[in-house]
Design an enzyme around this catalytic site. Structure first.
Site, PDB file in Angstrom:
ATOM      1  N   ASP A  22       0.789  -1.245   0.000  1.00 54.73           N
ATOM      2  CA  ASP A  22       0.000   0.000   0.000  1.00 54.73           C
ATOM      3  C   ASP A  22       0.820   1.294   0.000  1.00 54.73           C
ATOM      4  O   ASP A  22       1.831   1.392   0.703  1.00 54.73           O
ATOM      5  CB  ASP A  22      -0.862   0.097   1.265  1.00 54.73           C
ATOM      6  CG  ASP A  22      -1.646  -1.145   1.561  1.00 54.73           C
ATOM      7  OD1 ASP A  22      -1.594  -2.093   0.770  1.00 54.73           O
ATOM      8  OD2 ASP A  22      -2.311  -1.164   2.605  1.00 54.73           O
ATOM      9  N   TYR A  81       1.840  -0.856   9.963  1.00 50.81           N
ATOM     10  CA  TYR A  81       0.866  -1.023   8.886  1.00 50.81           C
ATOM     11  C   TYR A  81       0.403   0.343   8.371  1.00 50.81           C
ATOM     12  O   TYR A  81       0.803   1.398   8.875  1.00 50.81           O
ATOM     13  CB  TYR A  81      -0.308  -1.884   9.374  1.00 50.81           C
ATOM     14  CG  TYR A  81      -0.039  -3.374   9.280  1.00 50.81           C
ATOM     15  CD1 TYR A  81       1.226  -3.874   8.976  1.00 50.81           C
ATOM     16  CD2 TYR A  81      -1.065  -4.306   9.493  1.00 50.81           C
ATOM     17  CE1 TYR A  81       1.459  -5.245   8.882  1.00 50.81           C
ATOM     18  CE2 TYR A  81      -0.841  -5.671   9.396  1.00 50.81           C
ATOM     19  CZ  TYR A  81       0.428  -6.134   9.092  1.00 50.81           C
ATOM     20  OH  TYR A  81       0.648  -7.487   8.992  1.00 50.81           O
ATOM     21  N   SER A  82      -0.513   0.290   7.400  1.00 53.42           N
ATOM     22  CA  SER A  82      -0.843   1.487   6.630  1.00 53.42           C
ATOM     23  C   SER A  82      -1.453   2.637   7.441  1.00 53.42           C
ATOM     24  O   SER A  82      -2.051   2.423   8.500  1.00 53.42           O
ATOM     25  CB  SER A  82      -1.821   1.111   5.514  1.00 53.42           C
ATOM     26  OG  SER A  82      -1.145   0.333   4.568  1.00 53.42           O
ATOM     27  N   ASP A 141      -5.440   1.032   9.420  1.00 49.41           N
ATOM     28  CA  ASP A 141      -5.320   1.955   8.289  1.00 49.41           C
ATOM     29  C   ASP A 141      -5.990   3.303   8.552  1.00 49.41           C
ATOM     30  O   ASP A 141      -6.911   3.718   7.823  1.00 49.41           O
ATOM     31  CB  ASP A 141      -5.879   1.338   6.987  1.00 49.41           C
ATOM     32  CG  ASP A 141      -5.394  -0.079   6.741  1.00 49.41           C
ATOM     33  OD1 ASP A 141      -4.308  -0.417   7.242  1.00 49.41           O
ATOM     34  OD2 ASP A 141      -6.092  -0.848   6.055  1.00 49.41           O
ATOM     35  N   GLU A 197     -10.725  -2.339   4.324  1.00 51.94           N
ATOM     36  CA  GLU A 197      -9.363  -1.859   4.552  1.00 51.94           C
ATOM     37  C   GLU A 197      -9.225  -0.468   3.935  1.00 51.94           C
ATOM     38  O   GLU A 197      -9.990  -0.082   3.039  1.00 51.94           O
ATOM     39  CB  GLU A 197      -8.350  -2.812   3.910  1.00 51.94           C
ATOM     40  CG  GLU A 197      -8.339  -4.195   4.541  1.00 51.94           C
ATOM     41  CD  GLU A 197      -7.190  -5.070   4.031  1.00 51.94           C
ATOM     42  OE1 GLU A 197      -6.464  -5.641   4.857  1.00 51.94           O
ATOM     43  OE2 GLU A 197      -7.028  -5.192   2.809  1.00 51.94           O
TER      44      GLU A 197
HETATM   45  C1  FRU Z   1      -3.985  -3.650   2.586  1.00 46.04           C
HETATM   46  C2  FRU Z   1      -3.379  -4.034   3.939  1.00 46.04           C
HETATM   47  C3  FRU Z   1      -3.746  -3.048   5.023  1.00 46.04           C
HETATM   48  C4  FRU Z   1      -2.629  -3.212   6.015  1.00 46.04           C
HETATM   49  C5  FRU Z   1      -1.455  -3.453   5.107  1.00 46.04           C
HETATM   50  C6  FRU Z   1      -0.418  -4.393   5.671  1.00 46.04           C
HETATM   51  O1  FRU Z   1      -3.267  -4.158   1.508  1.00 46.04           O
HETATM   52  O2  FRU Z   1      -3.762  -5.339   4.291  1.00 46.04           O
HETATM   53  O3  FRU Z   1      -5.028  -3.247   5.577  1.00 46.04           O
HETATM   54  O4  FRU Z   1      -2.460  -2.092   6.818  1.00 46.04           O
HETATM   55  O5  FRU Z   1      -1.957  -3.976   3.902  1.00 46.04           O
HETATM   56  O6  FRU Z   1       0.702  -4.434   4.833  1.00 46.04           O
END
Ligand code: FRU
Length: 457
Positions: A22, A81-82, A141, A197
């Protein structure tokens, strides 16, 4: 030219080595664009992700700035993570999810803050939002934005409810540090899959648009499988109630083969821009890509601008890409077949239809576009490197097809139809060095070869 070497995109954000997913923290700070991505040193989809950092002055040439956030604290030890970024008080604020696995394999989630004064070094401040009741730990996220009318900051977080249904959690804050939980943003009577997400909200005056990367189970040929798509819909954002009420159908933001987790931001020119992960899909599909042998995988899409006109959402490649145009070739095609060699796989190809007649367009041996002018359907075939067969999409144009704009950057392809009414992201490993057009009517072909050496090495 060795075709096999024309794989790595030159102008799409791509990791030098390692795995990219992402886009995160897209922001413009003191004139400079910053983009981060979910990064793993090893070329594999799952693992303890870091935020890799790139900067650019023009959205076209990107510079590698190394790793901004690593999973090295108790609250993010299994992955940073994102999340997104905003600029406030001369600082960049990064919001991200700290992913933590406990000893029993369970998951904990913390929404964390990091700041930077110079755009180079980032200081972690730890968790600022904890998991509220009513959700599983699939809660991640964060996306933060400023609401000028209310003088408030909003944060939305992608979520799965305790009933295992997708939704988005809404929070607000006056100071970016203390956050109040408002509730579930999306109507629970609607189908949001089992997880939403990377939620995002953009708006053009009072027209709000929600974007989520929706995960759901679908049945295909009698078999249940997971489906992951970035979708958008317009609606009303009822701030008092903390609800988003959709007033349009759900549409795919991009109808291509390789697209997920888009993230928007507003730049200093007040444009609403976004980039997305040009990747995703099942493990074997990802890992069998020829790029893996070269030690890297995936790229972003080109930066795109959202334009909202007559209740329609258009997506356009950013204007800055025009600065890459070097040689220009124009050709009028009339009920004929042409065959053209390309010695540069970084280019733009534009077809302008002067008549609604069928055509077939074969691009570099691995991509085919075939227009059925009666049904107004564009059939797109892309050679799949895993199956060695063509994957297919039928794009319903719903009106006359006027323009087809193909942006090829080695294996990353962004395709825009009718000036961005429909967009298609494609990873394509090209096999030939020619384009062929078989047109039944009148077409204008414009070709722009981009500057610089073709090779990315
Ligand atoms: C989407 C995701 C997000 C998460 C990230 C982890 O592709 O699954 O929800 O934060 O990738 O790499």
């Amino acid at each position: 030219m060795d075709i096999k070497k024309q794989i790595k995109p030159k102008y799409h954000i791509t990791p030098k080595y390692g795995f990219l997913n992402d886009p995160n923290g897209l922001v413009q700070f003191k004139g400079v664009y910053h983009a981060f991505y979910q990064y793993l040193e090893k070329v594999t989809p799952q693992g303890k992700k870091s935020w890799a950092h790139y900067t650019s002055k023009d959205l076209v040439h990107w510079q590698d700035e190394g790793i901004a956030l690593r999973p090295d604290r108790w609250f993010d030890k299994d992955g940073c993570y994102s999340g997104n970024a905003i600029v406030f008080n001369e600082k960049i604020y990064l919001f991200y999810t700290g992913n933590v696995r406990d000893e029993d394999g369970g998951r904990e989630t913390y929404q964390c803050l990091a700041t930077s004064e110079d755009g180079k070094t980032f200081v972690k401040h730890g968790p600022i939002v904890y998991l509220p009741e009513g959700y599983t730990s699939h809660f991640r996220d964060p996306k933060v934005w400023r609401d000028e009318e209310e003088s408030l900051w909003y944060m939305i977080i992608g979520a799965q409810t305790s009933e295992k249904k997708g939704n988005v959690a809404l929070f607000y804050s006056e100071d970016l540090l203390h956050w109040n939980y408002k509730g579930k943003l999306l109507p629970e009577t609607m189908n949001w899959g089992y997880m939403c997400e990377c939620p995002d909200i953009i708006h053009f005056d009072d027209n709000y648009i929600l974007i989520v990367s929706k995960q759901e189970k679908i049945i295909e040929n009698g078999i249940e499988k997971d489906s992951c798509n970035a979708v958008w819909m317009s609606g009303e954002f009822l701030k008092e109630d903390g609800k988003f009420i959709p007033n349009s159908d759900e549409c795919k933001l991009d109808e291509g083969f390789d697209f997920y987790a888009p993230q928007s931001f507003i730049d200093e020119k007040n444009r609403t821009l976004y980039m997305a992960w040009m990747g995703g899909g099942e493990y074997d599909y990802q890992m069998s890509q020829p790029a893996v042998k070269d030690g890297w995988l995936h790229s972003f899409t080109y930066p795109r601008e959202f334009v909202y006109k007559d209740n329609l959402l258009y997506q356009k490649p950013v204007k800055e890409l025009e600065t890459l145009r070097d040689t220009e070739i124009n050709k009028n095609i009339e009920a004929e077949k042409i065959d053209f060699k390309l010695d540069n796989f970084c280019n733009e190809i534009k077809l302008t239809l002067q008549e609604q007649k069928d055509f077939r367009f074969i691009v570099l041996g691995s991509l085919e576009l075939e227009y059925d002018s009666y049904e107004k359907i564009l059939n797109i075939k892309r050679l799949n490197w895993l199956t060695n067969r063509f994957d297919e999409k039928n794009i319903s144009i719903e009106e006359d097809l006027k323009t087809v704009n193909l942006f090829i950057d080695n294996s990353s392809v962004d395709l825009f139809l009718n000036e961005g009414k429909k967009v298609i992201s494609i990873r394509s490993y090209f096999k030939e060095d020619n384009i062929q057009i078989d047109a039944k009517g009148k077409l204008q072909l414009s070709l722009y070869l981009y500057k610089g050496e073709n090779s990315n090495e």
